[in-house]
Design an enzyme around this catalytic site. Structure first.
Site, PDB file in Angstrom:
ATOM      1  N   SER A 348       0.829  -1.213   0.071  1.00  0.00           N
ATOM      2  CA  SER A 348      -0.183   0.085   0.059  1.00  0.00           C
ATOM      3  C   SER A 348       0.983   1.236  -0.204  1.00  0.00           C
ATOM      4  O   SER A 348       2.167   1.107   0.320  1.00  0.00           O
ATOM      5  CB  SER A 348      -1.017   0.029   1.277  1.00  0.00           C
ATOM      6  OG  SER A 348      -0.278   0.455   2.378  1.00  0.00           O
ATOM      7  N   ASP A 349       0.444   2.340  -0.359  1.00  0.00           N
ATOM      8  CA  ASP A 349       1.099   3.581  -0.084  1.00  0.00           C
ATOM      9  C   ASP A 349       0.803   4.217   1.305  1.00  0.00           C
ATOM     10  O   ASP A 349      -0.117   3.527   2.173  1.00  0.00           O
ATOM     11  CB  ASP A 349       0.701   4.478  -1.127  1.00  0.00           C
ATOM     12  CG  ASP A 349       1.561   5.832  -1.327  1.00  0.00           C
ATOM     13  OD1 ASP A 349       2.592   5.875  -0.387  1.00  0.00           O
ATOM     14  OD2 ASP A 349       1.781   6.366  -2.268  1.00  0.00           O
ATOM     15  N   TRP A 350       1.326   4.972   1.651  1.00  0.00           N
ATOM     16  CA  TRP A 350       1.425   5.803   3.133  1.00  0.00           C
ATOM     17  C   TRP A 350      -0.072   6.000   3.659  1.00  0.00           C
ATOM     18  O   TRP A 350      -0.692   6.778   3.205  1.00  0.00           O
ATOM     19  CB  TRP A 350       2.268   6.999   2.972  1.00  0.00           C
ATOM     20  CG  TRP A 350       2.304   7.800   4.462  1.00  0.00           C
ATOM     21  CD1 TRP A 350       1.537   8.449   5.157  1.00  0.00           C
ATOM     22  CD2 TRP A 350       3.493   7.597   5.009  1.00  0.00           C
ATOM     23  NE1 TRP A 350       1.964   8.975   6.307  1.00  0.00           N
ATOM     24  CE2 TRP A 350       3.491   8.410   6.429  1.00  0.00           C
ATOM     25  CE3 TRP A 350       4.839   6.983   5.024  1.00  0.00           C
ATOM     26  CZ2 TRP A 350       4.524   8.246   7.238  1.00  0.00           C
ATOM     27  CZ3 TRP A 350       5.911   7.189   6.004  1.00  0.00           C
ATOM     28  CH2 TRP A 350       5.750   7.882   6.971  1.00  0.00           C
ATOM     29  N   ARG A 351      -0.255   5.082   4.928  1.00  0.00           N
ATOM     30  CA  ARG A 351      -1.613   5.131   5.440  1.00  0.00           C
ATOM     31  C   ARG A 351      -2.817   5.039   4.596  1.00  0.00           C
ATOM     32  O   ARG A 351      -3.797   5.478   4.991  1.00  0.00           O
ATOM     33  CB  ARG A 351      -1.629   6.556   6.211  1.00  0.00           C
ATOM     34  CG  ARG A 351      -2.577   6.886   7.238  1.00  0.00           C
ATOM     35  CD  ARG A 351      -2.583   8.195   7.819  1.00  0.00           C
ATOM     36  NE  ARG A 351      -3.713   8.315   8.792  1.00  0.00           N
ATOM     37  CZ  ARG A 351      -4.796   8.593   8.563  1.00  0.00           C
ATOM     38  NH1 ARG A 351      -5.245   9.005   7.305  1.00  0.00           N
ATOM     39  NH2 ARG A 351      -5.644   8.738   9.761  1.00  0.00           N
ATOM     40  N   ASP A 352      -2.714   4.352   3.351  1.00  0.00           N
ATOM     41  CA  ASP A 352      -3.723   4.394   2.607  1.00  0.00           C
ATOM     42  C   ASP A 352      -4.879   3.340   2.907  1.00  0.00           C
ATOM     43  O   ASP A 352      -5.893   3.363   2.459  1.00  0.00           O
ATOM     44  CB  ASP A 352      -3.343   4.185   1.149  1.00  0.00           C
ATOM     45  CG  ASP A 352      -2.941   5.455   0.347  1.00  0.00           C
ATOM     46  OD1 ASP A 352      -3.374   6.652   0.998  1.00  0.00           O
ATOM     47  OD2 ASP A 352      -2.405   5.406  -0.500  1.00  0.00           O
TER      48      ASP A 352
END
Length: 820
Positions: A348-352
């Protein structure tokens, strides 16, 4: 007692021998042949880079395809199965958890490992990955201390599974202080030079691995279709084919043909897929894409890089057609796994995953969001600052809402990447290469990349190159700015603050001009900041007594959402500076645009006699620009994006016919300023001249039967340097489909080649066209070729091609078959 994993194979015990042993093993691997040359030796093909016999884009693609593979070696799978069979559920879920470095460090920059926090993460929660940097870039020594501590902690765990560390090294190893930085990806796109891109990536890979980091969150394969998007400078181009070729070059530079080599890293294709097409142009906002548009304009670079063996993919932070990419089973499983055949790791990307609750509103709780993402196809969560993902996923499996088979699938992929990188043998391999980081040869490579990225777009009355005898006024807010030369992702996320203390001792534009011409020939009056007027009167006065004005406008540093802007126009202060100097003096202006996206110049766009663009050329950019201005270097950059005239209605070059017709109707209404771009995609001038001729299509009548049998069609063209100095040009071949059942583009780039010619030298280039060059993708994902009239275009030359026979169509795309 710790349980050691052997799998019937030799297993290097990092805990037993420590960093010294790791370095000794690394030396053995180096002697065994990684293809890495000692610093300073840049022979014909450094780092195994494509040799000089490869000239055309299709030859580069064939070369990169031949060296990569999407299949895991059988011995890796056997070892993965052995480890997986021994793991508890808690250990498996821990492997799927990725935390940021602040979760295991403390103190001020440079942050240091906190032993208690590290033990909690790695030994108690079994965390499989850590990422990022603290407040700013670390030195090599500090990286070594940090990574060694993390891997030593991993060796204290029951199964001794190494942690995989990840970093965003997107234009060089930008979070390692000693590393040389290259132009941002859009600048590399402006070089149209796959060999340079591969070389830069190979240097980056070595520097990242020399820092102790085996996983790089690059390349960005988003196709930059929206010019106002703040991440445009992270892309290669608005064109899928150029993005595809350069993306393959970057993946090869990062991974080589042996990802376990100590100078190679795992590449990460990001941000899969459709992220760069937001309706609003703002970061992380929705994209509305037809199936045809998604597959023709956004998917091709990902498809090719998957086939070439890229090890990991990062997910689009936005949403496509109303579904967040992180929750899209269609994108992450049906399309990526079933159709494209991707076998690597999806992160995933940051905090997604959390943002499915508080940003996208597709889940009411984080527990529900975790289930959505994992079942859609996310293998690892960039959580990144707590243990919520671990806790929720454990509960979901125990409650029967997420099958353990799905967990096993994800962990198998994570372990496969770790084995493919050789982390089980030596988790700190590459640190022994630290002495090679930042070498003189690396700087030469970065300088050459910066030189080839500078794009000359206008040169009336041969204002450039300057002779060196002129009295030059340098003005504008980017003339003395290292931030503008670099942009974001430079020592810090935003390329500001602490980054300003880390810029290398390299010249800004005005400093480089002074070095080139001498202090007595150069006056510097800034005139404005990026968005505020300071003293334009002083600039006008100085311009009146100068022979030439070099005006450097553009942008500062930004990354992601903080880079959102309401208009593509340059700030009013900068427009006013250009307008005042051009209207109140007769001094010719050489305009330099130093920026991460094509900012609209405004009403005075035609006032400068010369215009050049430099898309964030990084630390060697000042020198490269000065060399171009004074003719020491002949410019060879070409635009990787269309440069718009006005901020409203800016479209890529490969728009449909109806867009052109709409613009034409505006002409009839007297709205000429709204028609067409200021500078076309692919534009770029030189200080020499080139003449094209003899465009020949092997057979001007071709058949769909021949295409169905796999035949290709040869197209040849000659290019001659008709000027008096050596120069490079980019030969660009476009295909135009005149009529199709799905609205066709006015033209599409199909092949290119960058050639270097001496005065009077001529070359003949031959390109092969095939089915993929005449096809389009319909709304069912089918590859369709229809008989009819096509045109083949190179420069101003055109050859007509008639395609006869029956319509060809592939089956409905596998990912769409269930919806029939």
């Amino acid at each position: 007692m710790n349980e050691h994993i052997s799998s019937g194979l030799a297993f290097f015990s990092f805990r037993a021998t420590g960093l010294v042993g790791a370095c000794l093993l690394g030396l053995v691997l180096l002697v065994g042949g990684t293809g890495l040359r000692p610093s300073g030796e840049w022979g014909g093909a450094p780092f195994g880079i494509a040799n000089d016999t490869i000239r055309t884009s299709s030859e580069f693609v064939d070369h990169y395809r031949a060296g990569g593979s999407a299949d895991w070696p059988d011995d890796v799978q056997g070892r993965v199965d052995s480890v997986l069979a021994r793991m508890t559920l808690e250990e498996k879920v821990g492997q799927m958890t990725q935390l940021e470095i602040g979760m295991v460090t403390g103190g001020e920059h440079p942050e240091t490992i906190d032993p208690e926090k590290l033990e909690k993460a790695v030994q108690d929660y079994h965390v499989g990955s850590i990422l990022n940097v603290g407040a700013g870039a670390y030195s090599l020594d500090h990286w070594h201390e940090t990574i060694t501590a993390i891997q030593e902690s991993a060796q204290e765990t029951r199964l001794q599974i190494p942690v995989i560390y990840g970093i965003d090294a997107v234009h060089g190893a930008n979070y390692t202080q000693e590393s040389v930085l290259f132009p941002q990806q859009l600048g590399m796109g402006a070089t149209w030079n796959p060999r340079l891109v591969e070389q830069a990536a190979a240097i980056t890979a070595r520097d990242v691995r020399a820092s102790g980091i085996p996983w790089n969150f690059s390349p960005v394969l988003d196709v930059g279709r929206e010019p106002v998007w703040p991440r445009l400078y992270e892309t290669f181009s608005e064109d899928p084919y150029l993005s595809n070729v350069l993306g393959l070059a970057m993946v090869r530079g990062y991974q080589g043909t042996d990802t376990s080599a100590p100078d190679k890293v795992a590449a990460t294709l990001k941000h899969y897929v459709g992220y760069s097409g937001p309706e609003t142009g703002m970061d992380r906002t929705p994209a509305r894409l037809t199936e045809s548009e998604l597959r023709e304009k956004f998917l091709p670079p990902f498809r090719e890089a998957v086939d070439a063996g890229a090890l990991s993919i990062m997910v689009n932070s936005g949403e496509v057609n109303g579904v967040p990419a992180h929750a899209s089973h269609y994108l992450l499983t049906d399309l990526l796994r079933t159709e494209l055949g991707f076998r690597g790791l999806v992160v995933s990307d940051w905090r997604d995953i959390k943002k499915l609750v508080d940003f996208h509103h597709t889940a009411t709780t984080e527990r529900e969001a975790t289930k959505q993402a994992v079942m859609a196809g996310v293998d690892m969560s960039m959580v990144p600052s707590d243990y919520s993902f671990y806790t929720h996923l454990l509960d979901l499996v125990r409650d029967g809402e997420v099958p353990e088979a799905r967990i096993n699938e994800a962990v198998r992929r994570i372990l496969s990447v770790k084995f493919a990188l050789g982390l089980f043998e030596d988790p700190t391999a590459g640190m022994e290469l630290a002495d090679e980081v930042g070498s003189a040869s690396d700087r030469r490579a970065a300088l050459q990349a910066a030189r080839e990225s500078v794009t000359l777009l206008r040169n009336e009355n041969d204002l450039l190159p300057l002779s060196g005898d002129e009295q030059v006024l340098v003005t504008g807010p980017t003339a003395n700015s290292m931030k503008s030369l670099h942009n974001g992702w430079t020592y810090t996320w935003q390329g500001q603050g602490l980054a300003e203390q880390m810029f290398p001792d390299r010249p800004t534009i005005v400093e480089a001009i002074r070095n080139q011409a001498g202090d007595g020939q150069v006056q510097h009056v800034p005139g404005t900041t990026l968005d505020e007027v300071q003293d334009i009167e002083a600039v006008v006065s100085a311009a009146q007594s100068s022979d030439v004005v070099v005006m450097a406008l553009g942008e500062g540093a930004y990354a992601e959402t903080p880079g959102n802007i309401g208009s593509l126009e340059l700030p009013e202060a900068q427009q006013r500076l250009l307008e005042r100097v051009s209207s109140e003096t007769d001094t010719p202006i050489a305009l330099l645009l130093v920026e991460g996206r094509p900012r609209v110049i405004g009403d005075s766009a035609y006032a400068p006699a010369a215009v050049a663009v430099a898309y964030n050329p990084a630390q060697e950019g000042g020198q490269a620009i000065a060399e171009v201005l004074y003719g020491e270097v002949n410019p060879s950059g070409h635009l990787p994006v269309t440069y718009p005239r006005v901020p409203v209605g800016a479209v890529p070059y490969d728009h449909t016919y109806s867009v052109g017709e709409g613009q034409q109707s505006e002409v009839m209404q007297g709205q000429a300023d709204a028609v067409g771009p200021l500078f076309d995609f692919g534009a770029g001038l030189s200080y020499t001249t080139f003449e094209y001729g003899n465009l020949t299509v092997e057979d001007t009548t071709w058949s769909t039967d021949a295409i169905a049998q796999g035949d290709s069609l040869s197209v040849s063209v000659t290019i001659e340097n008709t000027g008096d100095r050596s120069g490079k040009d980019v030969v660009q071949l476009y295909v135009q489909d005149h009529v199709a059942s799905l609205t066709p583009s006015v033209k599409e780039l199909r092949r290119f080649a960058k050639v270097d010619l001496a005065p009077g030298e001529m070359q003949t280039l031959t390109f092969q066209l095939g089915r993929e060059d005449l096809e389009f993708i319909d709304q069912q994902g089918r590859s369709v070729v229809e008989p009819g009239r096509f045109s083949v275009e190179v420069d101003t030359l055109t050859q007509e091609l008639t395609l006869e026979g029956d319509r060809l169509s592939s089956d409905v795309a596998p990912a769409l078959r269930s919806s029939e």
